[in-house]
Design a protein around this motif. Structure first.
Motif, mmCIF file in Angstrom:
data_model
loop_
_atom_site.group_PDB
_atom_site.id
_atom_site.type_symbol
_atom_site.label_atom_id
_atom_site.label_comp_id
_atom_site.label_asym_id
_atom_site.label_seq_id
_atom_site.Cartn_x
_atom_site.Cartn_y
_atom_site.Cartn_z
ATOM 1 N N ARG A 36 0.770 -1.190 -0.044
ATOM 2 C CA ARG A 36 0.044 0.097 0.013
ATOM 3 C C ARG A 36 0.794 1.311 0.031
ATOM 4 N N ILE A 37 1.842 1.395 0.995
ATOM 5 C CA ILE A 37 2.687 2.329 1.051
ATOM 6 C C ILE A 37 3.482 2.579 -0.224
ATOM 7 N N ALA A 38 3.840 1.585 -1.049
ATOM 8 C CA ALA A 38 4.662 1.556 -2.276
ATOM 9 C C ALA A 38 3.679 2.060 -3.439
ATOM 10 N N GLY A 39 2.289 2.061 -3.236
ATOM 11 C CA GLY A 39 1.491 2.268 -4.346
ATOM 12 C C GLY A 39 1.068 1.096 -5.022
ATOM 13 N N SER A 64 -7.837 -1.404 3.375
ATOM 14 C CA SER A 64 -6.840 -0.684 3.524
ATOM 15 C C SER A 64 -6.679 0.249 2.105
ATOM 16 N N ALA A 65 -6.228 1.491 2.418
ATOM 17 C CA ALA A 65 -6.089 2.420 1.211
ATOM 18 C C ALA A 65 -4.755 3.131 1.376
ATOM 19 N N GLU A 70 -0.082 14.687 5.669
ATOM 20 C CA GLU A 70 0.927 15.726 6.035
ATOM 21 C C GLU A 70 2.160 15.613 5.099
ATOM 22 N N GLY A 71 1.734 15.387 3.996
ATOM 23 C CA GLY A 71 2.597 15.311 2.786
ATOM 24 C C GLY A 71 3.460 14.019 2.699
ATOM 25 N N LYS A 72 3.079 12.938 3.371
ATOM 26 C CA LYS A 72 3.747 11.752 3.510
ATOM 27 C C LYS A 72 2.831 10.603 2.898
ATOM 28 N N PRO A 73 3.229 9.642 2.356
ATOM 29 C CA PRO A 73 2.235 8.375 1.829
ATOM 30 C C PRO A 73 1.965 7.515 3.408
#
Length: 818
Positions: A36-39, A64-65, A70-73
């Motif tokens: 998820r973090i890596a897209g 999860s999505a 705040e500018g971060k994934p």
């Protein structure tokens, strides 16, 4: 969700979620989070096990999505407790908190004002932007603002316009100037009347940041709604649809834009094909009469309703859960309902119900005794067959230790061990003895299996099959397997086993007697096997009376017997033989019609160095030597016995034999027969009916004509007589004449169907003489004829039954001889 796990917020804050996930599921959670973090595209929803604080397992589904925070994934995850189906209540609660958070913690200043331009509500952010306080702002008259340029915008809003003001504004204290962005819009009631206005204030300096935060807020709200795993919708207090998530779109096929704002029970159409109140309406109006529309219905705490119903439109079974939606003041502002397709569950329930009924029927009506016991070995239930077999009623069994109930002191530990074996996960199947209420033993086959419900062992079943008859039959078979069925003595199988065992024993000297019934075949052939069996049984009784109880008697063949005498030398063995012969003599005196004739041989194995088998062969050889010496006299005695038996049956009278012999010799001499022929004719006249000793009395003495079946038996007597005569040296010379004495001149006689001169002259003479004497004598099956009538009958049968030449000569003889 956190409450369900048993952890506090403090205990989980800052801790990786993987710590609370079951070890087998950690890898899956971590990989999904990293993707998820890596897209990277990954599964939309998955289920894992969470370890609660008390150590128990709770299943949850995770949605999860990927979002920007705040500018971060970052990853926004929604966990659903699919064990207790409570996730919906938590989500609703989160929504309420979210809307309050939007108002209270929004980066925008928000205020509400009425038609009189009086501020009725505002948030802290507005007070911060205006460098004031909520207390000072609430109640403020917007018409009296010092910065007059903004007042017309409030007028326009209360006239129905949605307006935006961008520009400078002085704080309420008037000592500072700020740049703001104000969006002002009216609030209308159901009749479209403007009742108030709302203003959203942004610090113009941070406009882009505020705009971004608002966009993110909307995205998070959308994700919350659409990532709910169950089809969910909400209505306001007026029954209008205000939310219709993607799962609802999928199950109904109706898009949210088509359903939002609809009322008048429009949302019931996709499920029930008609507009009618459903579970969600009962939340808002408890007077709605809808409970009859549900298969099951219950009201839980916090005004939550749960029900099951059938959807004829979708042809599925639905589970529904509805509860109120609360406003910021705790007032009910609407209701929300989640539904779930439970068709598979209902089908499973029906199958389980059917299986349960089948099992109950099997349990109650089984021919086996069945007991259901818990993990403490205590009886929970029994069937009627258990009562029949063991004598206990249900009341006497419930709560009792199952092993003590049907076992006694001696086999309690064995019974207990079997039950413990079952609880170790092993199936038990064995045969044993259990005891009824009266303490009587019962042979049973025992089967026992575990009872497992939802993965948990709750007890076991004990199944007892009554095998008393089987055991009785097995014992009988065991006896039959080593005993001769006719005499009750041991059989050859046992004899061979005992011979082998004795070879390695210390019971020497061992004496063996081999004995044989003489003439048994002759008795079987003449009197029938029933008489032969009778002789064998009587001989077995004589042998039993003649030996010790510890001696071994065996019938090893048709007429062969063996006596094994352990701890017996040759001299003692000879005494046993003498005792047997004396007992035979006593028996024959008492039974002159069916006497016993035997041959015996004896041999002794003095020690282990002498083969038992060779000793038996020696005794058997001596028995055959004895048989050869006795054979002639034995057969003669047997034949005499048979003739005596025939005479005793009143079939042959001495007068008949004398008359037939006399007339036969006269006719033979008239024909100039040789002395040998006359001698054979004499024997034939006396013994021609010897075979009738084997004909049943009911046929031999039947009054009236014989049936065809009876004639078939009667016609066998020439062959029986032939076999008897062949076994006797005295009669073997006339055996062929006895066989042929019922042949007829025309070939219609029996048993060979000889014709004319093929028939020996002795037989032709006998047939005429025997017929004449039979006609002129009293017989059971015919009246006595006069001499004249007999002569006429002979004449009539001359040339068919009798030799016509001999008939003429015989008639001349009886005409001269009275």
């Amino acid at each position: 969700m956190l409450q369900n796990t048993g952890y506090s917020k403090t205990e989980v804050t800052g801790i990786s979620i993987a710590k609370f996930v079951h070890p087998d599921d950690k890898k899956r959670v971590i990989e999904s989070h990293q993707k998820r973090i890596a897209g990277v595209e990954t599964e939309k929803m998955y289920s894992v096990r969470v370890i609660k604080k008390d150590g128990n397992i709770m299943w949850v589904s995770i949605n999860s999505a990927r979002i920007e925070w705040e500018g971060k994934p970052a990853v926004l995850s929604f966990l659903h407790d699919i064990t207790e189906a409570k996730i919906l209540e938590e989500k609703v609660k989160q929504n309420e908190q979210f809307f309050r958070a939007v108002f209270e913690q929004s980066p925008s200043g928000i205020f509400m004002f009425d038609n009189n331009y009086i501020v009725t509500q505002c948030n802290n952010r507005l007070a911060q932007i205006l460098n004031s306080s909520i207390e000072k702002i609430v109640g403020l008259n917007l018409k009296r603002l010092k910065y007059k340029e903004v007042i017309p915008y409030f007028d326009r809003a209360l006239n129905g316009e949605e307006v935006i003001y961008e520009g400078p504004y002085y704080s309420t204290t008037g000592d500072s100037k700020i740049w703001i962005f104000i969006r002002i819009f009216p609030i209308k009631d159901e009749k479209d009347n403007i009742i108030s206005g709302v203003g959203i204030v942004e610090d113009f300096t941070g406009f882009k940041e505020t705009q971004k935060a608002l966009t993110e807020s909307k995205q998070r709200f959308s994700q919350i709604i659409n990532f709910l795993p169950d089809p969910t919708f909400a209505i306001d207090k007026n029954g209008k649809v205000i939310m219709w998530n993607k799962e609802m779109e999928e199950i109904t096929g109706i898009k949210s834009e088509e359903m939002l704002g609809k009322d008048n029970y429009e949302y019931a159409l996709p499920f029930y094909g008609k507009k009618r109140p459903i579970l969600i309406n009962l939340v808002l109006n408890s007077k709605e009469d809808i409970e009859d529309n549900y298969i099951s219905f219950q009201r839980t705490t916090q005004n939550t309703l749960i029900g099951e119903s059938y959807s004829p439109k979708l042809d599925i079974y639905l589970w529904g859960k509805a509860r109120p939606l609360y406003g910021v003041n705790g007032n009910i502002v609407g209701a929300i309902e989640s539904i779930r397709d439970i068709t598979t569950i209902k089908d499973t329930e029906r199958k389980l119900t059917y299986q349960k009924k089948c099992f109950e029927a099997l349990f109650k009506n089984s021919t086996d005794a069945i007991v259901f016991f818990d993990t403490n070995h205590r009886v929970i239930d029994i069937n009627s067959r258990f009562t029949e077999l063991f004598g206990y009623t249900s009341e006497e069994c419930i709560g009792k230790d199952v092993d003590r109930l049907v076992a006694n002191k001696e086999n309690y530990l064995e019974a207990r061990k079997l039950t413990e074996t079952v609880f170790k996960g092993n199936m038990v199947e064995t045969q044993s003895v259990r005891y009824n209420k009266e303490g009587k033993p019962i042979d049973v086959r025992i089967k026992s299996v575990l009872v497992v419900v939802n993965g948990e062992v709750v007890g076991g079943y004990g199944i007892y099959s009554d095998i008393r008859e089987q055991k009785k039959y097995e014992r009988k078979l065991k006896i039959l397997s080593i005993h001769d069925q006719l005499t009750g003595l041991y059989n050859r199988t046992y004899y061979e086993q005992i011979i082998e065992n004795l070879s390695h024993s210390n019971q020497f000297p061992i004496t063996i007697v081999s004995t044989d019934m003489d003439g048994l075949k002759l008795v079987n052939d003449t009197l029938g096997h029933s008489k032969g069996d009778e002789i064998l049984k009587n001989y077995a009784k004589v042998l039993k009376r003649s030996v010790r109880q510890s001696d071994i008697l065996a019938r090893i063949g048709g007429d062969e017997f063996v006596i094994i005498l352990p701890y017996t030398d040759e001299e003692s063995g000879e005494k046993v033989l003498k005792r047997i012969r004396e007992n035979i003599k006593d028996y024959n005196k008492k039974h002159p019609r069916l006497q016993l004739h035997i041959s015996m041989g004896i041999a002794t194995a003095s020690n282990k160095g002498v083969s038992i088998l060779e000793t038996y062969k020696k005794a058997d050889d001596l028995m055959y030597r004895d048989k050869l010496q006795r054979r002639k006299s034995a057969r003669s005695q047997i034949i005499s016995t048979l003739m005596a038996a025939l005479t005793e049956r009143d079939y042959i009278t001495s007068g008949h034999v004398k008359r037939v012999k006399k007339l036969s010799i006269i006719l033979g001499e008239k024909l100039n027969l040789s002395s040998k022929q006359l001698s054979d004719l004499t024997l034939l006249a006396e013994f021609h009916d010897l075979g009738k000793v084997g004909i049943p009395d009911k046929i031999l003495f039947k009054e009236g004509p014989l049936t065809e079946e009876e004639w078939e038996i009667m016609r066998q007597h020439p062959e029986k007589g032939y076999r008897i005569a062949m076994s006797s040296p005295d009669l073997s010379g006339v055996a062929d004449l006895i066989l042929k004495h019922h042949e007829r001149w025309d070939g219609n006689g029996y048993p060979l169907g000889l014709k004319g001169l093929e028939i020996p002259i002795e037989c032709r003479i006998l047939s005429i003489v025997d017929a004449y004497d039979a006609m002129t004598s009293e017989r059971p099956y015919s009246r006595k004829k006069s001499k004249e009538e007999a002569i006429e009958e002979l004449k009539r049968c001359s040339g068919s039954q009798f030799d016509p030449k001999l008939v003429k000569i015989f008639l001349d003889i009886i005409g001269d001889n009275n």
